[in-house]
Each structure stands twice: as structure tokens, then as C-alpha cells.
Scaffold this active site. Sequence first.
Site, mmCIF file in Angstrom:
data_model
loop_
_atom_site.group_PDB
_atom_site.id
_atom_site.type_symbol
_atom_site.label_atom_id
_atom_site.label_comp_id
_atom_site.label_asym_id
_atom_site.label_seq_id
_atom_site.Cartn_x
_atom_site.Cartn_y
_atom_site.Cartn_z
ATOM 1 N N GLU A 184 0.827 -1.220 0.000
ATOM 2 C CA GLU A 184 0.000 0.000 0.000
ATOM 3 C C GLU A 184 0.858 1.266 0.000
ATOM 4 O O GLU A 184 0.600 2.217 0.734
ATOM 5 C CB GLU A 184 -0.952 -0.005 1.193
ATOM 6 C CG GLU A 184 -1.954 -1.150 1.161
ATOM 7 C CD GLU A 184 -2.974 -1.095 2.280
ATOM 8 O OE1 GLU A 184 -2.650 -0.578 3.370
ATOM 9 O OE2 GLU A 184 -4.107 -1.568 2.075
ATOM 10 N N GLU B 63 -7.036 -7.509 -0.855
ATOM 11 C CA GLU B 63 -7.661 -7.353 0.453
ATOM 12 C C GLU B 63 -9.124 -6.961 0.285
ATOM 13 O O GLU B 63 -9.436 -5.807 -0.016
ATOM 14 C CB GLU B 63 -6.943 -6.311 1.308
ATOM 15 C CG GLU B 63 -5.558 -6.727 1.773
ATOM 16 C CD GLU B 63 -4.958 -5.740 2.775
ATOM 17 O OE1 GLU B 63 -5.712 -4.899 3.327
ATOM 18 O OE2 GLU B 63 -3.739 -5.814 3.004
#
Length: 846
Positions: free
Chosen positions: A182, A251
Site C-alpha cells: 500500500e 484485500e
Amino acid sequence: MLSKVVDFFMLWLMFSSWVFSVSATVSYDSKAIVINGSRRILLSGSIHYPRSTPEMWPDLIAKAKDGGLDVIQTYVFWNGHEPSPGNYYFEDRYDLVRFIKLVQQAGLYVHLRIGPYICAEWNFGGFPVWLKYVPGIVFRTDNEPFKAAMQNFTEKIVGMMKAEMLFETQGGPIIMSQIENEFGPVEWEIGDPGKAYTKWAAQMAVGLDTGVPWIMCKQDDAPDPVINTCNAFYCENFTPNAKYKPKMWTENWTGWYTEFGGAVPTRPAEDIAFSVARFIQNGGSFVNYYMYHGGTNFGRTAGGPFIATSYDYDAPIDEYGLLREPKWGHLRDLHRAIKLCEPALVSVDPTVTSLGSNQEAHVFSSKSGACAAFLANYDTKYSVNVTFGSAQYELPRWSISILPDCKTAVFNTARLGAQSSEKQMVPVTAAFSWQSYNEERPSADDQNVTVHDGLWEQIFITRDASDYLWYMTDVNIDPSEGFLKSGQDPLLTIWSAGHALHVFINGQLLGTVYGGLENPKLTFSNNVKLSPGINKISLLSVAVGLPNVGMHFETWNAGVLGPVTLNGLDEGTRDISKQKWSYKIGLKGEALNLYTIAGSSSVEWAEGSQLAKKQPLTWYKTTFDAPGGDEPLGLDMSSMGKGQVWINGQSIGRHWPGYIARGGCDACDYAGTYTDKKCRINCGEPSQRWYHVPRSWLKPSGNFLVVFEEWGGDPNGITLAKRTTTSVCADIYEGQPTMKRRGMLISRRTNRLKAHLWCPPGQKILKINFASYGMPKGSCGNFREGSCHAHKSYNAFQKNCIGRQSCSVTVAPEVFGGDPCPGRTKKLSVEAACSPETLAKAKYWL
């Protein structure tokens, strides 16, 4: 410009030789990951090995496989594996190789997210604290000291995996790896150094020659051949940054983490299933549930700060390793439906047609004859009937029906047909017999005390070896001070970077303050009684996990940074921040290892009438025998305030039931866009009341339980409980899309549904708590009759089920005394209890 073209061309040659090499067994194209020449729709779930015990791993992996998963995804936890530079640890809960081999033995693949930055609500984002003090280091940017350390650990992990033959190209289960995590939002903030770092990280990872693809999540500019992927509650509109890369979702958040002081987020099973079906119908080919089993932040591993010890995450497998129904079963049935569609899904792109103002069909029809359709209703208020092909289909609001043959609806995301259950914590031990020891306040004359002019940042001193740091100084009050006569006590004000603070004056607790997840900083301000002469000010600063996310979080501070002032003296305001301060790391009880049997023998403990109750900074100990059975166990800590818990020397984690959950807990509607502020529970209660005690940490008898209590609680309220299924339910819609258990399609008109209830061997059905055929409302544990109810709903279950281990009842109007509301879609809801301890299961069969 020319150099960039050359760089890209060299990378592309490397990528091409890798993807198209005859020896390669894992590659990708625009449609999917390709394993041994076959495109695959891959369903994955996150299970983090340190958040459970090795004894739990086989069962967790087996339940994931039974739930229809192909892949287990895990981070790699750098701070657990390299607690000090060059000293590695891969044992017990950190035995990564053992975990991966267990996944392989179960016949599943592994997605290894090396990072090594992981976020994960894990302490310091997975970075070891020593990394912060490497000279010249700046985290996660084009910084040579950081890149050297990061590359060294990444090479360590890849080397281990290769040595153990664990990559798919070696015959192992690892089909993908992840570098960084991320980083895209951070790169956007820091600009060119961030872009250079992204390019370096990708090249470094690809250069390790693992033979399997690398991914970067939330990284829109992931350089070839690295695949960029999506993390979010919804990812249907995500597109990879190149047409030759597959659409992947690393995710899909099954819930959200629990914070101390916050309500507990949950996410409806219907919405998760809807999000997955919507992603697949839009061309997605890889979905990972974060988390599939969340587990527990044992010890001091929770980050944040203020992340709770429980990392349950409302996952399909709960913190204790039990199935969360109906979420687990509903997703299992979704996975079966998707797998039936796989030949069509990996062959062609969908054709999208409108079925109404908020409805559409996504149809995958290949030249080979494979056909699959997804019929979607995006309306959050109204169910609709739509015409598709030559048939009509009922689409509940906010739902998608899956038709693996483009004709027969076998699954709808809003129709919960899987079993459901209610679980409770049932006390299993008599009252503990406690002993107490009062933590001693240090003084400047103690050993291992450091003296310094001014205030020091907490982690700089502790290196996170303890949550606790004492700040001590003296304040001299002249006997002529005016406040001594007027009675107007001076105001002591302390500014701190957090996270919690206990203030003592001359050995007496003056007060406690603490921050929260949104703002860990705090201010203490209170009038203080001071005497002529020397007064002792002692501040116990408490860290509650180090930050795990944010821009350059290595620069974030904790502890008392000041200023610290006294206002109301004859001189006005006295700033005592810059005078001499003494520092003591940790508690005396920690130094003595009071949480071990050997360490506890070094001090005198009080008991009986001398037992300390509701006193701050107190240690408690007791022993107990392990309860029989194999049900998971938890400690009820609701009578305590804040501190830490140990069993047989193993740290359960931080307890903080005194931090009551704030915020709103409104009624939960599955329909509509989900956020972590929706469908929350526990408002006005402790954010976490129960603390998981792994069975494998216990002995048959003489288990040693130690609690350190900061605030002051009553240990007599602590109980040990089994996590037990107290009620089980079936909730079956008339005309519900169905599949045979072996995954074969049937017409929903061919066979009739049966409600099938059963108890484990040696147990029998005791009671039918609820049964209604018609339009019942509520959910398992909270069913109630609706406006339409068949008056003989209970009869068949009471006749067929009471006193038996298992039973089945056909779901048909005549069974329940006739149709209570002709012309309306009905359902059956039933709830049963088993004996002993109501360990039961319920399901519907065809």
C-alpha cells in the site's frame, strides 16, 4: 528519455523470458494467473501465522479449504523474525516454513506478502524498532540505509523459501509474492523520491528470480512485470495498469479491526458475497479475504496505537478458530457457484446488458460452449423480477444471482441458506484464589536509572522493550509560597505525545489520562497539593502499541515531551521541563519476571483479607486446572481496568476493558455501501471483554495466571470461560437457489429443501427454541414471528427432532399446516438447542 526506454525494454525482456519460458509453471495474462498452463479463478484468505498458535494452524487451514479457498495469504513479520540486527527467530508462532508446509500438505497455494512493511495493525507496521535507529535512515523512500536493510531481509526470506523448495516452480505452494505494501498513497505524498523507491523495490524483487509473479497492492504505477492490485471494501471498478495484467483484489475487508475505545465493526455476509460476485462479474480473477481468520495480537504485537488485543476482524473463522456462521457457509456456497463458472470466466470478457434501471446482466459465453451469467440488482430498497433469456428471476435488493449455465440460478448473494449459530462464553471455573503484590514506585537512587537534563522521547529510551517508562523529578517549594497559606493549590499541566499517563505526587496517584486512535496525544491538568521543601513528581508514561501506518511514522513520538508546568506559584508559572529528570525503563515486576513461577517467588504476595483490590499498579497471581474438553477458552476481564495478562509465562496481551466503546451502534442493514462505521456493536460496553487463552498454552493442572493492573480493578471478577455454541439455526427461503453438495447443478423445482438439524455424537436435541414457516424476522438467536406464520410450524420439529442426535424436516406448506399467506414468498426459520452445553450444528440439505 532514451535511457527510460532502454530500461523498460530490458525489464520487458526479463518479463517475457520469465512468463513464456517452457520451465515456468506460474505466469499471468490479462484474464488470470496461469498455473501449469491453466488460467485459474483463485479464491484466497488471509491467515497470519503469529496471530494463532502452531497447534491451531492445521485446523484453520483445513477450515479454509473446506470453505472453498485455493490460496492462503500471509504477511511476513520482520520484527518477529529479526528482533535485533542479524539475530533471526523462526520458531513457535514465527515458524514460517512450518506454516507454509502445512498449507502445502492441505493442497492449497500460498501468497507470500514479504513487504517487509506490512501495516496490518501490527506493532510498528512490522518493522523492528532497531531499524529506526540506523544512522541516516528514512523509512520507505529512496534512502540507501533503508533500502539496504529492506533488501537484506527480503533476500533472507526468499533464500529460506528457495532452500526449502517452497516456490511453485520448485514444486512448492508459493504462487505469488508481494513487495512493499500500500505504498501508492505515500508515494503520492513524497513525490519523486517515492517514485524512485517504487522502481527500485520492483527491480530488486524481480531480480531475486523466484519464478513466480510479484505484486504491489494499491500501487497504480507498479513497474512491469509487477502486478498492481486493489485493497478495499469494494474493487469492482479497479483496473490494472496494463491490459496484459489480471484484475486482482488482495484485500477484501471482511470486517474491520477493533480499537480500544471504539465500537466493534462487523460486516454482513450478504454484502461481502455481493462485493465478490460484483468483482468477478466485472472480470476479476483473484479475490483474497482480509481476514479469513484474524486471530489475536498476543503479547505487545498490536500496533496503532490503541489497537485491541483481539484481531477477530469479523472474519469467517473467528478469533478462537470457530466457524462464524452464516458468513463462512455463505461464502463457501458462493465459492462453489463461482467455481462452476470458471471455464467461462477465464475464456472471455463479459457482455453487459441492462435488465432495468438498477439491474444488469453480465454474460460470459465462450466459443467452446461454456456460459455463465451474473444477474445484478443494485437497488438498496427494492427487490425486482427480471426477465433473462426465456425465464424470470427474482433478484433481492443489493444482490447478484449466479447462473453457471446461463439458465439456472444456483446462488444469490442476499439469500442466506447456510447454517447460522449463536456463541456464548460459558464460565467453567470456580472463583480464582488470588494473591497480590504492589508494584514499587522507583526513585532517582534506584539502579538502572538514567539522569538527563530535560525530557526525552519514550521509545528512544525504552527501544520498545516495555510499554512503561518512569519520568521522575523534584520540585522544591519555598515555605514562604503564598499558595501554602491561601489554599489555592497550583495547577500542574503536562503535555504528552501519548499514549497514557499516570501522575504521582509524593507517591500518591493524582490522576490518569489517555489518548485514542484518532489522537494519541494527551494533556494532564490538575491542581496539586505540594508541601514545603522537596516534592517528588513521578510520571508513568505508557505506550499502547507503536504506529503502523502514516507518512514517515518512524519520526512519530511517544511519552512526555512537555512542556510540564506549575502555575500558581509566587513566580507565576514554573516550567520544570528543562530541569533534571530521572528515567527508569519498565516496571520492577517486569524486571523480576513476576509473570513466571520462578520470578514470582522473589517477592512477598498478599492474600485473603490483605489482598489489594481496586488499587493502581498491582500484580495478581493465581493457579488453576485446565477445564476438560477441547472448546476454545477466554478470560473475562470486565472487572479490571487496564494492564497485561500472562498464562504460564506466555503473554495473552494488553487488557483494557475500562476503555468503553464510544460511537453509534445503529441497526444493521446489509444493503448499501459498507464502511467501518456501519454495523457496529458493543457501544457503551468494553471494546474488548474476552481475551483468548490458547489451549496449547495450558497444562492439565497448576496453570499460572498473572495479571498486571494499572488502573485498579477487582480480580475476583475474572473468570475463565469456554466459547460454546448455544443455539443453531436454519433460515431457508422458498424457491432458494441451491446446489448439490458435490457441486452439481439442479433445478430449484426438482427437489424440495429439507431443514436438517444435528448434534455432535453423544448429544441430543433438547429443545426447539423457535420455528416459523411464513415471514419470520430477525436472525439466529433473535428470531420472531412476522405478519405471516403457519400455526403448526413447531410440530414437525418437535415430533422428529426432540431426543435425537439428528433430524430433518421437509420445507413445504402441508408440513406446517398449510400455506399461511398464499401468493407470497415465504421462508422457514428454526432454532434448536443440544445437550450438554448446546454443542450443535444446523444445516439444510436437498
